[in-house]
Structures are given as C-alpha cells and as structure tokens.
Enzyme design. Structure first.
Site, PDB file in Angstrom:
ATOM      1  N   LYS A  13      30.785 103.092  45.316  1.00 27.32           N
ATOM      2  CA  LYS A  13      30.897 103.324  43.868  1.00 27.32           C
ATOM      3  C   LYS A  13      29.530 103.162  43.186  1.00 27.32           C
ATOM      4  O   LYS A  13      29.134 103.984  42.376  1.00 27.32           O
ATOM      5  CB  LYS A  13      31.896 102.331  43.229  1.00 27.32           C
ATOM      6  N   ARG A  87      40.170  96.417  37.398  1.00 34.53           N
ATOM      7  CA  ARG A  87      40.609  95.966  38.723  1.00 34.53           C
ATOM      8  C   ARG A  87      42.047  95.468  38.695  1.00 34.53           C
ATOM      9  O   ARG A  87      42.561  95.076  39.747  1.00 34.53           O
ATOM     10  CB  ARG A  87      39.707  94.843  39.214  1.00 34.53           C
ATOM     11  N   ARG A 126      24.697  95.599  54.434  1.00 32.42           N
ATOM     12  CA  ARG A 126      24.133  96.115  53.179  1.00 32.42           C
ATOM     13  C   ARG A 126      23.047  95.213  52.590  1.00 32.42           C
ATOM     14  O   ARG A 126      23.153  93.996  52.595  1.00 32.42           O
ATOM     15  CB  ARG A 126      25.311  96.232  52.207  1.00 32.42           C
ATOM     16  N   ARG A 160      23.806  90.354  49.014  1.00 32.35           N
ATOM     17  CA  ARG A 160      24.729  89.651  48.131  1.00 32.35           C
ATOM     18  C   ARG A 160      25.360  88.471  48.842  1.00 32.35           C
ATOM     19  O   ARG A 160      25.738  88.572  50.004  1.00 32.35           O
ATOM     20  CB  ARG A 160      25.822  90.619  47.661  1.00 32.35           C
ATOM     21  N   ARG A 171      38.100  89.760  49.286  1.00 32.73           N
ATOM     22  CA  ARG A 171      37.884  90.849  48.323  1.00 32.73           C
ATOM     23  C   ARG A 171      38.783  92.034  48.641  1.00 32.73           C
ATOM     24  O   ARG A 171      39.316  92.682  47.742  1.00 32.73           O
ATOM     25  CB  ARG A 171      36.406  91.268  48.327  1.00 32.73           C
TER      26      ARG A 171
HETATM   27  P1  AMP Z   1      31.610  93.908  42.668  1.00 34.03           P
HETATM   28  O1  AMP Z   1      30.126  93.887  42.507  1.00 34.03           O
HETATM   29  O2  AMP Z   1      32.258  94.974  41.835  1.00 34.03           O
HETATM   30  O3  AMP Z   1      32.026  93.967  44.121  1.00 34.03           O
HETATM   31  O4  AMP Z   1      32.162  92.520  42.092  1.00 34.03           O
HETATM   32  C1  AMP Z   1      31.751  91.280  42.650  1.00 34.03           C
HETATM   33  C2  AMP Z   1      32.723  90.190  42.234  1.00 34.03           C
HETATM   34  O5  AMP Z   1      32.724  90.047  40.803  1.00 34.03           O
HETATM   35  C3  AMP Z   1      34.191  90.435  42.587  1.00 34.03           C
HETATM   36  O6  AMP Z   1      34.488  90.044  43.910  1.00 34.03           O
HETATM   37  C4  AMP Z   1      34.891  89.569  41.554  1.00 34.03           C
HETATM   38  O7  AMP Z   1      34.805  88.198  41.882  1.00 34.03           O
HETATM   39  C5  AMP Z   1      34.029  89.781  40.323  1.00 34.03           C
HETATM   40  N1  AMP Z   1      34.471  90.959  39.524  1.00 34.03           N
HETATM   41  C6  AMP Z   1      33.762  92.101  39.305  1.00 34.03           C
HETATM   42  N2  AMP Z   1      34.434  92.952  38.514  1.00 34.03           N
HETATM   43  C7  AMP Z   1      35.623  92.349  38.235  1.00 34.03           C
HETATM   44  C8  AMP Z   1      36.774  92.727  37.481  1.00 34.03           C
HETATM   45  N3  AMP Z   1      36.849  93.929  36.865  1.00 34.03           N
HETATM   46  N4  AMP Z   1      37.803  91.851  37.410  1.00 34.03           N
HETATM   47  C9  AMP Z   1      37.750  90.638  38.008  1.00 34.03           C
HETATM   48  N5  AMP Z   1      36.705  90.227  38.756  1.00 34.03           N
HETATM   49  C10 AMP Z   1      35.636  91.060  38.878  1.00 34.03           C
END
Ligand code: AMP
Length: 214
Positions: A13, A87, A126, A160, A171
């Site tokens: 994404k 989400r 990654r 990360r 996740r």
């Molecule tokens: P991402 O970079 O999108 O993979 O997000 C990393 C982490 O941030 C996720 O595993 C969640 O802990 C938190 N997070 C990101 N976006 C959301 C969302 N829309 N709702 C809830 N938690 C989020």
C-alpha cells in the site's frame, strides 16, 4: 479523487501510495506513519500507542479518527490516499462522515490481494530509506552496494520495530478479524475494486491506474 488502499501489512500500500503522490499530486494519509512520528517525537499520544504498536495490535478508533480529522482540514491537492485507514468498521463509518463534512466523496476502494506466505517473506526482509521512505527488500530490491538510496542518495536505512515475525502474526490476526470485513462493506457500497498485489511493482501500479482511470 479520494481513494482507500486496502490490504494486509506488506501488501504494498505504501509503495503504491508514493507512486500516486508523485504522479497525481495526491496526498498520502498513512495513520501508521502518523503514529510512528508521534512515537518518535515522544508526544503524550505517542507514549500511549508505543506498546500497542509494538505488539501489533490496533490503537483505538478514537485516536486514529482524530488524526485523520485534522489532516482532512488541510490542503487537499489532487485528493487523499488513505493508507492503513480505515482498519475497522467504525473507522470506515467515521471516514464517510468526515468526508461528507468536508464536502468530499470517496471515489474508490482498491483492495490489494496478496498471499500470506508472501507477506511474511516481504515484511521480514523490508527496510526503508530514513530520508525519503524508499522501500527496499533484502532479496528482491537490496540496498545499493554503495550504501546510498537510489532515490535520494540518503545513507540511513531503517527497519520497523514491528516488522518481526511475532508482531507480524498479531498484525495479520488483527487484519483478518477487524479489517477484512471492510472488503464486504465497500463491495456492498459498490466502491470496491481488487488488484493482484503480488505482481511486479510496475504491474500493480498499472492495474491501479486502470481502476482509477475508468
Ligand atoms: P502500518 O504502518 O499501517 O502497518 O501501521 C502500524 C501500526 O500502527 C499498526 O500495527 C497499528 O498498531 C497502528 N495503526 C495504524 N493505522 C491504524 C488504524 N487505522 N487503526 C488502528 N491502529 C492503527
């Protein structure tokens, strides 16, 4: 044009959102990036979310909806790309309301389909450029031998903290339990399109362009 890129962690994404920003002057709204920024700068909210993120769980709807609400009030340029948001069903409903308040609409929801084994392989390999965010993969797109980012020449690369097998499992579980119902939600609204996220980056990009331009 406002769109959602929907898919599990590692579906690509962020990479595709960056292409869309460069080529269509759109704005990427990644709640993950916003939360990592809050965490790194040590804000109160950043402290609250740090442990939740490290475990691979979702932070509260209230926090992420608040972050998006602020961003929607800013410059809209060529439109927003929602990356990692919504989400949950509550977030999806809230997004609809927030866009309506701004007189905006949601034009397309693109589901990026990938197989779970490929996700684990992608994520654990990654890394990203600390300056521009260019994404690398130890196997398919290694950091250049001269140690300089091919996009910006930066020399700092990051992995990360949550890109490890343990939190990735969580996740993925969160994705299947709480986020994947959004596929049906947007399908029923007539807004869903799906692309194969496993192909070459350029092929995925072309498939997304086809969806947006028809
Ligand atoms: P991402 O970079 O999108 O993979 O997000 C990393 C982490 O941030 C996720 O595993 C969640 O802990 C938190 N997070 C990101 N976006 C959301 C969302 N829309 N709702 C809830 N938690 C989020």
């Amino acid at each position: 044009m406002n769109i959602i890129l929907l898919g599990p962690p590692g579906a690509g994404k962020g990479t595709q959102a960056r292409f869309l920003c460069d080529e269509r002057d759109m704005i990427q709204l990644s709640t993950g990036d916003m939360l990592r920024e809050a965490k790194d700068s040590g804000t109160e909210m950043g402290k609250i979310v740090a442990d939740v993120m490290a475990r691979g769980e979702l932070v509260t709807d209230e926090i992420v909806i608040g972050l998006i609400r602020e961003k929607l009030k800013g410059d809209k340029k060529g439109g927003f790309i929602f990356d990692g948001f919504p989400r949950t069903l509550a977030q999806a409903d809230a997004l609809g309301d927030l866009l309506a308040e701004e007189g905006e609409t949601l034009d397309s929801v693109i589901e990026m389909q990938v197989d779970d084994n490929a996700l684990v392989a992608r994520i654990t390999a990654r890394s990203t450029c600390g300056d521009c965010g260019e994404v690398y993969n130890d196997h398919t797109k290694p950091i250049p031998a001269d140690g300089k980012c091919s996009n910006c020449g930066g020399t700092e690369f990051k992995r990360r903290a949550d890109d490890n097998e343990e939190s990735l499992k969580q996740r993925l579980m969160e994705y299947y339990k709480k986020t994947s119902p959004l596929i049906g939600y947007y399908y029923a609204k007539g807004q869903l399109s799906s692309v194969d996220g496993l192909g070459e980056m350029a092929a995925v990009k072309a498939d997304i362009a086809k969806v947006l331009d028809t």
